[in-house]
Scaffold this motif. Structure first.
Motif, short mmCIF file in Angstrom:
data_model
loop_
_atom_site.label_atom_id
_atom_site.label_comp_id
_atom_site.label_asym_id
_atom_site.label_seq_id
_atom_site.Cartn_x
_atom_site.Cartn_y
_atom_site.Cartn_z
N TYR A 103 -28.04 -2.62 0.87
CA TYR A 103 -27.65 -1.81 2.02
C TYR A 103 -28.08 -2.48 3.33
O TYR A 103 -27.28 -2.58 4.27
N PHE A 104 -29.31 -2.96 3.38
CA PHE A 104 -29.81 -3.58 4.61
C PHE A 104 -29.10 -4.91 4.88
O PHE A 104 -28.74 -5.21 6.02
N THR A 107 -25.67 -4.69 6.49
CA THR A 107 -25.62 -4.47 7.95
C THR A 107 -25.77 -5.76 8.75
O THR A 107 -25.47 -5.78 9.95
N GLY A 111 -21.01 -4.59 11.26
CA GLY A 111 -21.54 -3.60 12.17
C GLY A 111 -20.47 -2.60 12.57
O GLY A 111 -19.26 -2.81 12.35
N THR A 117 -21.14 2.48 18.29
CA THR A 117 -22.55 2.43 18.66
C THR A 117 -22.81 3.21 19.93
O THR A 117 -23.80 3.95 20.04
#
Length: 287
Positions: A103-104, A107, A111, A117
């Motif tokens: 998952y990390f 990213t 994005g 954002t």
């Protein structure tokens, strides 16, 4: 052969350092004299007028305070949170460890984009808020991977000994792991601090209050504006009156402003330089 290598390295270093040195010289030279050209290694007409204008700019001094606060708070919190996350991901008994890692890392490559954002930041109430500098930058996946690799390289017996003595995960992290992580903390801390200090883009999107603008954003506005008029509008009446009779040019003031903005972060490098090789290479040597 050796001589030619040294000559090449000297010329390469000179080509990299001279533009900065020339900017420093121009910042100490009288404005109208600078406009004549020919300023190379030393000021031809030495003056401190340019710096008097820069330090008399109230907006710039407030921006310095914002940048310093952002850099210190943002670096400390980001390094702590990233190191804490990395330490957790070193534990084999962590449920879903593999999926958290995927998952990390996902990213890092994909994005949400600028508009999503922006909408997220606005929905969180971070617009025109100092915390917009801190919260979105709390976790760096690349730094997390480097931290995790470094933690895995520590002898397992250290943590086992601490656990035998009754220390839990928090105690082991603060008493054993962090004290041994000086090189990696110094290296990644410097990278994080430079990123915070140099960032001018984020405030242009999320900050509208002039009192929350960091120095890099203010510098960009100065460079894009009529410099002398911009600064005269923010100078105290005493300084503005005293400088009205002096010869100032935009080029000299711009160089003085750049020096004031650049030197503080450059002065940090000598204190952490010895950690660079060990800290930077650890992520590439082991996993």
């Amino acid at each position: 052969m050796v001589v030619s290598i040294y000559v090449f390295l000297i010329l390469l270093s000179f080509s990299a350092l001279y533009p900065f040195w020339n900017g420093l010289v121009i910042s100490f030279n009288e404005g109208l004299d600078t406009s004549k050209g020919g300023i190379t290694f030393w000021p031809r007409a030495f003056t401190l007028d340019n710096y008097e204008v820069v330090f008399g700019d109230n907006n710039l001094m407030n921006a310095f305070f914002i940048s310093i606060s952002r850099t210190v708070i943002g670096t400390v919190t980001a390094i702590f949170m990233t190191a804490l996350l990395a330490y957790g991901l070193t534990k084999n008994h962590l449920m879903g460890k593999k999926y958290y890692t995927i998952y990390f890392i996902f990213t890092m490559y994909f994005g949400g984009g600028l508009v999503p954002t922006f909408l997220l930041v606005r929905s969180l109430g971070l617009m025109d808020n100092f915390l917009v500098f801190i919260i979105p930058a709390l976790i760096s996946v690349w730094n997390m991977i480097v931290f995790r690799t470094f933690f895995k390289s520590l002898p397992a017996g250290l943590e086992e000994s601490a656990q035998i003595d009754g220390s839990g995960n928090w105690g082991t992290f603060f008493r054993i792991v962090l004290p041994l992580s000086g090189p990696i903390i110094a290296t990644l801390g410097l990278f994080t601090a430079v990123a915070h200090w140099n960032d001018w883009f984020m405030p242009t999107i999320y900050i509208f209050n002039e009192k929350l603008m960091p120095v890099q954003t203010v510098l960009r506005r100065i460079l894009n504006a009529n410099l002398i008029q911009e600064m005269n509008n923010t100078l105290s009446p005493e300084i503005a009156e005293r400088l009205a009779k002096k010869s100032l040019t935009s080029k000299a003031l711009i160089n003085a402003t750049i020096m004031v903005v650049t030197l503080p972060i450059m002065l940090v490098y000598p204190f952490v330089q010895k950690y660079f090789v060990k800290g930077v290479l650890v992520g590439s040597l082991k996993e």
